[in-house]
Enzyme design. Structure first.
Site, PDB file in Angstrom:
ATOM      1  N   GLU A 170      47.155  41.843  39.221  1.00 15.68           N
ATOM      2  CA  GLU A 170      47.857  41.297  38.053  1.00 15.68           C
ATOM      3  C   GLU A 170      47.129  41.536  36.733  1.00 15.68           C
ATOM      4  OE1 GLU A 170      48.966  37.222  38.706  1.00 15.68           O
ATOM      5  OE2 GLU A 170      50.287  37.725  40.345  1.00 15.68           O
ATOM      6  N   GLU A 382      52.007  39.193  47.118  1.00 15.08           N
ATOM      7  CA  GLU A 382      51.995  37.727  47.005  1.00 15.08           C
ATOM      8  C   GLU A 382      53.429  37.219  46.863  1.00 15.08           C
ATOM      9  OE1 GLU A 382      49.499  35.963  43.938  1.00 15.08           O
ATOM     10  OE2 GLU A 382      47.918  37.427  44.362  1.00 15.08           O
TER      11      GLU A 382
HETATM   12  C1  BG6 Z   1      48.989  34.911  41.027  1.00 21.45           C
HETATM   13  C2  BG6 Z   1      47.541  35.155  41.307  1.00 21.45           C
HETATM   14  O1  BG6 Z   1      49.140  34.942  39.652  1.00 21.45           O
HETATM   15  O2  BG6 Z   1      49.555  33.710  41.358  1.00 21.45           O
HETATM   16  C3  BG6 Z   1      46.886  34.125  42.206  1.00 21.45           C
HETATM   17  O3  BG6 Z   1      47.308  36.448  41.784  1.00 21.45           O
HETATM   18  C4  BG6 Z   1      47.423  32.754  41.845  1.00 21.45           C
HETATM   19  O4  BG6 Z   1      45.510  34.245  42.097  1.00 21.45           O
HETATM   20  C5  BG6 Z   1      48.906  32.748  42.157  1.00 21.45           C
HETATM   21  O5  BG6 Z   1      46.776  31.698  42.469  1.00 21.45           O
HETATM   22  C6  BG6 Z   1      49.580  31.428  41.919  1.00 21.45           C
HETATM   23  O6  BG6 Z   1      49.360  30.998  40.616  1.00 21.45           O
HETATM   24  P1  BG6 Z   1      48.870  29.532  40.304  1.00 21.45           P
HETATM   25  O7  BG6 Z   1      48.654  29.498  38.841  1.00 21.45           O
HETATM   26  O8  BG6 Z   1      49.931  28.617  40.759  1.00 21.45           O
HETATM   27  O9  BG6 Z   1      47.607  29.381  41.095  1.00 21.45           O
END
Ligand code: BG6
Length: 482
Positions: A170, A382
Site C-alpha cells: 500500500e 488483504e
Molecule cells: C491495510 C494495511 O491498510 O489495512 C494493514 O495493509 C492494516 O496493515 C489494514 O492493518 C486494516 O487497516 P486498519 O487501519 O483497520 O488497521
C-alpha cells in the site's frame, strides 16, 4: 454478467491469510533489531489510539510455532507476512544482522514443514529510523539503493524457498498518510510536492527490486500490493462523473499504471504540472519502470471498501485527519481534494463501527477493472472486517465476520466466472493484531489474542474464533461450501 453454473475456484487456488511484521511480531528490540520509524512515531503523544505500540504486539516473534501450527490445522495454503527491515539491517544499510535473518529462516521453514506457501512482503511500512536520521528516508533518492540492497539480501537468503514476493504494501496509503494527512511517519500534512517525489522514489525502489529478483530467480512471482478502492460517481450529473475520472486517475491509476505499464497516467500528470508538484525523474527512470512492469506477474489488491466521488468546490474539504479511529460509528468526516472531488458516504451500503463501507461487489469490480485495464492476474493480498470481538465461555462467536468474508468470496467467485485470473485470496488477518492507528480493540483475526491496549494486559493466549472453523471448511471444499 450472469452465468448459470459457476466454474468455481481453480484447483491450485491459494487460500490464505495475512499479517505484517510491526503489527504482530513484538520483540521490538530483540536480538539486534534496530529502531524503526514506527517504533519512534508511536511514542509521540496523540498519534495512536490510547498510545498503543507494537513493542510486544501479539508476540508472534516468540510464538510463531504455535501460530503456524494453528494455520496448518486450519489447512491454510498460503501465509502472507512481511519482513522487518530493521531485523535484517538494524541501521537500514551497512552491517547485516544474522539473528534477524535466522528468525525468518525459521518462520519460512516452519511454514514449509506443513506445506504452507510463504508469501513475503518486503516492506510493510516499518522503515529503519536510521535512514530517516541519515537522509530523511523516502524523501531522498538514496533510499532506492538501500531498499534494493535490503531486498536482494532477502532474495539471496530465502529465494530458494519463497516463490511469491510482494515488493511493497500500500504505497498509496503510507505516502498519503505520511505526507498529506500527518497520520503516519514522518507526520507531514498537505506536502503535495514531497508526496509525489517520495512516490517516485518508492516506484523506483519497487521497479529495481522487481528487476533484481527476476535476475536472480526468473520463475519467482512478484507484484506490489495496492489499497484499491473502486469508486462510484455520486450520481449521473456529468461533473460528478468527471470527479470519478479525476479520482481514478489520481488515487488508483497513478499507482497501478506504474506497476502494470511503467508510466504515469497523462491526465494526472497534467494536473500535477498545473499545481507545480511533478516529481523529479532521472534519465533512464522511465526505461527501468517499463522493464519492471513487463516482468510483474500479478496485481496485489488489498480490498476493504468502495468509495463515492462528487465534485468538490475549490474551497471545499481537504485531506487531513478525517478518520474514525475510535470505533464510534458515524464520526468519520468527508475528505477530498479541493477543485476535484470529495468522497461522501454511500447511503446504499452499510458500514463497520469504524465507518468503513461494506461492499462485497467491490472486490469483483477490482478484479474486473484490473483484468480489462491491465490483463494481469490478481492476488487478493488483504480483505477483512475490523470488529469488536468478545470472549464468551472461552469462545469467540463472530458471525458478522463470517458473513462479511462469505459475501466477498461469493463475489470473487463471480469475478473468476467473469474471466478474471485470481491466484490467491488472503484475509486480513490471521491472528488479531495491532491496528496501526486503532489499537488492539479493532480485531480482524481468525484467531483471537488475549490482550488489550495496555502493554501489560492479557495472557496473549490464542483462541480460534468461529470464523477459523468456518474458513477451514471453505478451504477443504475449495470455496464450494461457504
Ligand atoms: C491495510 C494495511 O491498510 O489495512 C494493514 O495493509 C492494516 O496493515 C489494514 O492493518 C486494516 O487497516 P486498519 O487501519 O483497520 O488497521
Amino acid at each position: 454478467m450472469y452465468f448459470e453454473k459457476s466454474k468455481g475456484f481453480p484447483k491450485d487456488f491459494l487460500w490464505g491469510s495475512a499479517s505484517a511484521a510491526y503489527q504482530v511480531e513484538g520483540g521490538w528490540d530483540a536480538d539486534g533489531k534496530g529502531v524503526s520509524n514506527w517504533d519512534k512515531f508511536v511514542r509521540i503523544p496523540g498519534k495512536t489510539f490510547k498510545a498503543t505500540t507494537g513493542d510486544k504486539a501479539v508476540d508472534h516473534y516468540h510464538r510463531y510455532k504455535e501460530d503456524v501450527k494453528l494455520m496448518a490445522e486450519m489447512g491454510l495454503k498460503t501465509y502472507r507476512f512481511s519482513i522487518a527491515w530493521t531485523r535484517i539491517y538494524p541501521n537500514g544499510n551497512g552491517e547485516v544482522n544474522e539473528a534477524g535473518l535466522q528468525f525468518y529462516d525459521n518462520l519460512i521453514n516452519e511454514l514449509l514443514k506443513y506445506g504452507i506457501e510463504p508469501m513475503v512482503t518486503v516492506y510493510h511500512w516499518d522503515m529503519p529510523q536510521a535512514l530517516e536520521d541519515q537522509y530523511h528516508g523516502w524523501e531522498s533518492r538514496q533510499i532506492v539503493d538501500d531498499y534494493v540492497n535490503y531486498a536482494k539480501t532477502l532474495f539471496e537468503r530465502y529465494g530458494d524457498r519463497v516463490k511469491y514476493w510482494i515488493t511493497m504494501n500500500e504505497q498509496n496509503i503510507f505516502t498519503s498518510f505520511g505526507w498529506l494527512k500527518g497520520m503516519h511517519p514522518p507526520g507531514k500534512e498537505n506536502d503535495m510536492k514531497t508526496f509525489y517525489q517520495v512516490n517516485h522514489h518508492a516506484n523506483m525502489a519497487h521497479a529495481k527490486t522487481v528487476l533484481a529478483l527476476k535476475e536472480m530467480y526468473p520463475d519467482a512471482k512478484v507484484g506490489a500490493s495496492f489499497a484499491y478502492s473502486p469508486c462510484y460517481a455520486y450520481d449521473r450529473k456529468p461533473e460528478n462523473a468527471m470527479a470519478k475520472a479525476d479520482y481514478d486517475d489520481l488515487q488508483n491509476y497513478w499507482w497501478m499504471d506504474i506497476y502494470a505499464y511503467g508510466r504515469y497516467p497523462r491526465s494526472a500528470w497534467a494536473y500535477l504540472e498545473s499545481q507545480g508538484v511533478t516529481p523529479q525523474m532521472e534519465d533512464g527512470d522511465e526505461d527501468i519502470l517499463k522493464k519492471a512492469a513487463a516482468l510483474v506477474d500479478f496485481m496485489g489488491v488489498n480490498y476493504y471498501q468502495t468509495c463515492v466521488a462528487e465534485y468538490n468546490d475549490i474551497n471545499g474539504v481537504g485531506m487531513t485527519n478525517t478518520m474514525n479511529n475510535t470505533g464510534e460509528k458515524g464520526t468519520a468526516q468527508v475528505q477530498g481534494v479541493p477543485g476535484l472531488y470529495k468522497n461522501p458516504a454511500n447511503d446504499f451500503l452499510p458500514t463497520t463501527d469504524w465507518d468503513w463501507t461494506i461492499d462485497p461487489m467491490g472486490i469483483r469490480m477490482c478484479c474486473r477493472d484490473i483484468t480489462s485495464r491491465y490483463d494481469l492476474p490478481v492476488v487478493i493480498s488483504e480483505n477483512g472486517l475490523g470488529a469488536f470481538d468478545k470472549v464468551e465461555d472461552g469462545q469467540v462467536h463472530d458471525p458478522y465476520r463470517i458473513a462479511y468474508l462469505k459475501a466477498h468470496i461469493e463475489e470473487l467467485k463471480k469475478a473468476i466466472d467473469d474471466g478474471c485470473r485470481v491466484l490467491a485470496y488472503c484475509t486480513w488477518s490471521y491472528t488479531d493484531l495491532l491496528s496501526w492507528l486503532n489499537g488492539y480493540q479493532k480485531r480482524y483475526g481468525f484467531v483471537y489474542v488475549d490482550r488489550e491496549e495496555d502493554e501489560n494486559s492479557g495472557t496473549l493466549n490464542r483462541i480460534p474464533k468461529d470464523s477459523y472453523y468456518w474458513y477451514k471448511k471453505v478451504i477443504e471444499t475449495n470455496g464450494e461450501e461457504l
